[in-house]
Enzyme design. Structure first.
Site, mmCIF file in Angstrom:
data_model
loop_
_atom_site.group_PDB
_atom_site.id
_atom_site.type_symbol
_atom_site.label_atom_id
_atom_site.label_comp_id
_atom_site.label_asym_id
_atom_site.label_seq_id
_atom_site.Cartn_x
_atom_site.Cartn_y
_atom_site.Cartn_z
ATOM 1 N N GLU A 434 7.009 14.055 -3.425
ATOM 2 C CA GLU A 434 5.720 13.830 -2.568
ATOM 3 C C GLU A 434 5.086 15.604 -2.838
ATOM 4 O O GLU A 434 4.737 16.392 -1.846
ATOM 5 C CB GLU A 434 6.746 13.935 -1.454
ATOM 6 C CG GLU A 434 7.076 13.171 -0.701
ATOM 7 C CD GLU A 434 8.087 12.720 0.634
ATOM 8 O OE1 GLU A 434 7.759 11.513 0.869
ATOM 9 O OE2 GLU A 434 8.799 13.718 0.778
ATOM 10 N N GLU A 513 12.381 5.494 -2.300
ATOM 11 C CA GLU A 513 12.975 5.732 -0.635
ATOM 12 C C GLU A 513 12.358 4.221 -0.173
ATOM 13 O O GLU A 513 11.567 3.330 -0.272
ATOM 14 C CB GLU A 513 12.240 6.805 -0.015
ATOM 15 C CG GLU A 513 12.683 7.955 -1.086
ATOM 16 C CD GLU A 513 12.294 9.597 0.521
ATOM 17 O OE1 GLU A 513 11.793 8.989 1.336
ATOM 18 O OE2 GLU A 513 11.867 10.844 -0.467
#
Length: 1018
Positions: A434, A513
């Protein structure tokens, strides 16, 4: 502190973490310590130091530290000192400091550490002396004997400082370390976890011998297939100090010993026959690399990683990741490593069918990868990098595309790969998490491809696949996941043009994820797994995440509890989003972990015509390590057991065996349960550990009770002030006593204490009917920077948590009582109408009391419901339940794989899962029979649940608290003291989904308003 450069001073080149016999001194232990509220020398710093003191004076060996405190290293200072040394801070995305790179606030907690170490006189013969730090958050300056030797960053990365000139062998030496909590490096370390400053990993002084072996890379290749044996190649890369040759490489078990006389001689060692390493068969060989000065002992695993025809293969076989994202966390130690705990934690993963770890979002303590090699895991080793907070401003000033930060990015990936390159468990390198995208990430990938061509590069933020080898995504919907895995599909992919999407569909796809395990959940695990098995390029994923990050804390009155964001008075925080693991902070497996293990179990069963089909879904292991047990149960009672020999089934194959449990000896609902167990103990489980289960219906109940006819009620007759029907007593038409004790109910209920998924982000769509005004409210929230509409908000807006009830009529007949009512919310128009009928009915066992509850909604309900059922208020001494139905754990419409039909027993407290934030818990589905016991009164009340006309049975929840009380508490210790026990009987429950971070409940598991009937025999 504001310099983006990764380090300065006498840093040695990054190298492997090696098991060497060279002399070393651990500096772990008790250090002198003082905490300053800001960095000495900060403009306007004021009185952080005694007046006139030089900022570096504390590093001088003669400096008086007798008045200092002490601290154990490794540790985080905010977790020591009885709360007097600052506080932990939890954020997920937002930074706890102003977004002003590379600057940091003047208020910068700074920990000064000092230790005295006696260095042996014989270290004078060492070629170099290195001071190694394995983890310090976030920037640190180091002095030895008063001389500054370097500055380091990279909190979860190893650094070695050359202190040869500063260390004095044969004397006591002073090591001083100044650690600042905030630095420019903070902007690269915005991982979803607690901010915990300090020296939290090992500190070691190393004597590097003259002519020593500086670094070793043993690349153990394999040319065979996943099952069996094949040829191996040990490629040896050596970095040897001057005069260090000859070097011998030996594998005693294989009878190999090769000596290289010079650097030019170093080459591969060919092996005719080796057993391959895999996560299922973690076969390791001990390699001894030695010369006259030093001996290094490393374990290697022979294996081949490749991408071929769009698939990620290890030893020629497709890998299916059943993985978890693993943070390093402990409720007392934070990120301080404890090997015994780590080993137990990873053994727990294996027992619950987890086969892969993504090291989110940094390299773990190096021993973790040793354990992964030994126990067997596929590992995605991730660099210590995340800049997530910049995403809140459209990635403006994001370091990932700023040349000023390029050196820091390359330094971080270099230190990751060099430290961990020898581990066979590492099958993918990950650039970080991220951090948007940009040239610095591309440069990292290019360096990895050059340094280690074998292992592919992963990074989720490279949506177009410009510099990575696998297509990675977070939390895609089921429909999007199917589109990713379907060859030839032209559905646009996130951030991709059509051409880029076509390219990405030629790569292995991994969900780095998915199914966010926050609170009660996650749902949808089975649906994702079906897609992974259906589409070969979908190679599994990693649940977010393995473990809750709760920290032990105390209330002002001394009550101990597991704290999350905000509990330490943080200025900004992200609440309980840090409590999102499959394992609770105290090591307790969650119901979600049981569900996950059941969904991904590596062996599957089918049974028909007295034959059992055994499917082996493993990567590289046949079934000879298993034994098969079965049992036949009728109405929850085991009447027969047996064992069967498991045939040898190769990976990806199936076999059938005869399995005839015989006709049930008594009438009733009969089930055949089978389970595959470990035949022998392993490093992670004892013999008898259950690897996989299956259950199959053998016979229906012989005489299912039909829906009871409603009684003929004599209208117009007055209802007696007191009416007795079997074990029930009514006053003015209301239940007041049951089986001799005060009881009230049934009260219609639509509310459940919202789960974290119910509190998650909105995503209204076809599966989520849009309530009136929700779109406008959602837009207003977004415009103001707030969160999207959530189901909890919608349900509260409709008043589902505060229904009021009105009895419209009470009528009595011979042996019966009928009560009609309406349940509504203040300011609401929608209504839930209920008809409750009590009647005495004849049964083969004698007259029993039947209860029929009809629940019917009016028009005008604006959304799905949390639940549809009723509540009974029982005495507080109702302490235990025995039931025949689904169990033993809780179950919900989209989380049923771990449940099986049987007879189970539990106390009221055992029925609830200890979620860190109280929420809906404890529901058991598909109830047939429920027996409640009171203190000293066994089998106080028996309820038999009858199927409705569609064959549906209710579920039950038995709790110390009402759903409203649970919803109002932020922590378990805030729940009120209860003198009642509450029984919920639900005709239906809404699914769980994974909307705390991911998709909402699938349409087939959404509870839309509709009429249902509950029927019970008491």
């Amino acid at each position: 502190m504001t310099d983006p450069a990764p380090r300065r001073g006498a840093h040695a080149a990054p190298r492997s973490w090696l098991h060497s016999d060279a002399p070393r001194i651990s500096l772990n232990g008790t250090w002198s310590f003082r905490l300053l509220d800001r960095a000495p020398g900060t403009p306007g710093g004021g009185g952080v130091l005694p007046a006139g003191e030089d900022p570096a004076a504390f590093a001088d060996p003669g400096y008086d530290v007798s008045g200092w405190e002490t601290i154990e290293v490794p540790s985080h200072w905010v977790l020591t000192g009885d709360g007097t040394r600052g506080r932990p801070i939890y954020t997920n995305v937002q930074f706890p400091i102003p977004l002003d790179p590379p600057h940091v606030p003047d208020e910068n907690p700074t920990g000064d550490h000092r230790i005295e170490v006696d260095v042996p006189a014989e270290w004078a013969e060492a070629e170099r002396v290195l001071l190694r730090f394995d983890g310090v958050e976030s920037i640190y300056r180091v002095w030895v004997n008063g001389v500054e030797v370097g500055v380091g960053t990279g909190s979860r990365l190893a650094a070695e400082l050359d202190v040869t000139e500063q260390v004095v062998p044969g004397q006591t030496n002073t090591v001083a370390v100044r650690v600042h909590q905030w630095s420019a490096a903070t902007y690269l370390e915005d991982q979803d976890q607690w901010w915990l400053p300090g020296i939290f990993r090992d500190v070691t002084l190393l004597a590097r011998p003259r002519g020593g072996i500086t670094d070793v890379w043993l690349r153990a290749g394999y040319a065979g297939e996943a099952v069996g044996t094949g040829a191996g190649t040990l490629e040896v890369e050596l970095d040897v100090a001057e005069g260090g040759f000859p070097v011998t490489v030996a594998i005693e078990e294989l009878g190999v010993s090769t000596t290289f006389d010079s650097a030019a001689d170093v080459g591969p060692v060919e092996l005719e026959k080796v057993e391959p390493w895999s996560a299922e068969r973690p076969r390791l060989y001990e390699v001894v690399v030695s010369n006259a000065a030093e001996t290094i002992t490393q374990r290697v695993g022979f294996r081949r990683v490749e991408i071929r025809d769009g698939l990620l293969l290890v030893n020629g076989a497709r890998v299916l990741f059943h993985g978890v994202n693993r943070h390093e966390t402990h409720p007392e130690r934070g990120r301080v490593f404890d090997e015994e705990h780590a080993r137990a934690d990873m053994a727990l993963m294996k027992r619950f069918n987890v086969n892969a770890i993504r090291t989110s979002h940094y390299p773990p303590h190096p021993r973790v990868l040793d354990l992964a090699d030994e126990l067997g895991f596929w590992v995605v080793d991730e660099c210590d990098l995340e800049t997530h907070g910049f995403g809140s401003d459209d990635w403006r000033q994001n370091p990932s595309d700023d040349p000023v930060w390029r050196e820091a990015y390359l330094d971080r990936i270099t230190r990751t790969v060099e430290r961990d390159k020898n581990h066979p468990s590492v099958v993918l390198w990950s650039l970080g998490n991220e951090s948007g995208t940009g040239a610095n990430l591309a440069a990292m990938a290019a360096w990895v491809h050059s340094r280690d061509p074998e292992r592919p590069v992963h990074y989720e933020g490279d949506y177009v696949g410009a510099y990575t080898d696998v297509y990675s995504r977070m939390y895609p919907s089921l429909a999007e996941t199917a589109a990713i895995g379907t060859d030839g599909d032209t559905t646009p992919l996130l951030g991709c043009t059509v051409a880029e999407g076509v390219r990405q569909r030629t790569k292995p796809a991994i969900l780095c994820e998915y199914v966010h395990a926050m609170g009660n959940g996650p749902g949808l695990i089975s649906e994702y797994e079906e897609l992974f098995e259906q589409h070969p390029r979908l190679q599994g994923g990693f649940v977010w995440e393995w473990r809750d990050h709760g920290l032990w804390h105390r209330t002002p009155d001394g009550t101990r509890y597991l704290a999350y964001g905000g509990d330490f008075g943080e200025v900004v925080h992200d609440g309980n989003f840090v409590m999102d693991g499959l394992v609770f902070s105290d090591d307790t497996p969650s119901p979600g972990l049981h569900e996950y293990a059941a969904v991904v179990q590596p062996v599957r069963f089918e049974w028909a015509n007295k034959r059992l089909t055994v499917r082996n879904l493993r990567h590289s292991t046949d079934t000879t390590d298993l034994r098969l047990r079965w049992r036949l149960e009728v109405d929850g009672t085991v009447l027969a057991r047996g064992t069967e020999k498991v045939p040898r089934v190769l990976p990806g194959r199936s076999a059938r065996i005869d399995l005839d449990p015989g006709a049930p000896p008594v009438p009733g609902e009969a089930w055949l349960s089978v389970q595959a167990e470990l035949a022998e103990a392993t490093a992670w489980a004892p013999a008898g550990h259950v690897v996989a289960r299956g259950q199959f219906r053998v016979a229906e109940a012989t005489a299912p009770v039909r829906v009871l006819p409603l009684p003929a009620v004599q209208t117009g007759q007055p209802v007696p002030e007191r009416l007795e029907l079997g074990p029930a007593v009514f006053a003015h038409g209301r239940l007041v006593e049951l089986a001799g004790v005060p009881v009230s109910g049934p009260l219609p209920e639509l509310w459940r204490a919202p789960t974290d998924n119910d509190r998650g982000k909105a995503g209204f769509g076809a599966s989520r009917p849009l309530p009136a005004g929700a779109a406008e409210a959602d837009a207003a929230l977004l415009a103001s920077g707030g969160r999207r509409t959530t189901w909890e908000m919608v349900w509260r807006e409709q008043g589902l948590h505060r229904l009021v009830h009105r009895v419209t009529s009470v009528e009595a007949g011979p042996g019966s009582l009928v009560t009609r009512g309406v349940s509504m919310a203040a300011q609401g128009r929608a209504r839930l109408e209920s008809t409750t009928t009590w009647q005495l009915v004849p049964t083969p066992g004698g007259e029993r009391l039947a209860l029929t509850i009809e629940l019917a909604p009016s028009r005008g309900w604006g959304s799905v419901w949390p639940r549809l059922g009723v509540r009974f208020d029982l005495p507080g001494d109702v302490t235990r339940a025995e039931w025949f139905g689904l169990g033993p754990g809780e179950s919900y419409p989209d989380s049923l794989a771990a449940a099986r039909v049987g007879s189970f027993t539990a106390s009221v407290d055992e029925l609830a899962a200890p979620y860190s934030r109280p929420q809906e818990t404890g529901h058991r589905s598909d109830l047939r029979r429920l027996v409640l016991s009171r203190s000293g009164v066994h089998d106080w009340l028996t309820l038999e649940a009858l199927p409705d006309t569609a064959g549906r049975r209710p579920g039950f929840t038995l709790s110390r608290h009402t759903a409203q009380q649970i919803a109002d508490a932020d922590h378990p210790h805030e729940l009120p003291t209860s003198d009642r026990t509450y029984l919920y009987l639900d005709a239906a429950q809404h699914g769980l989904g994974t909307a705390a971070c991911g998709p909402d409940v699938s349409p087939q598991f959404a509870l839309r308003p509709h009429a249902r009937t509950l029927q019970l025999l008491l």
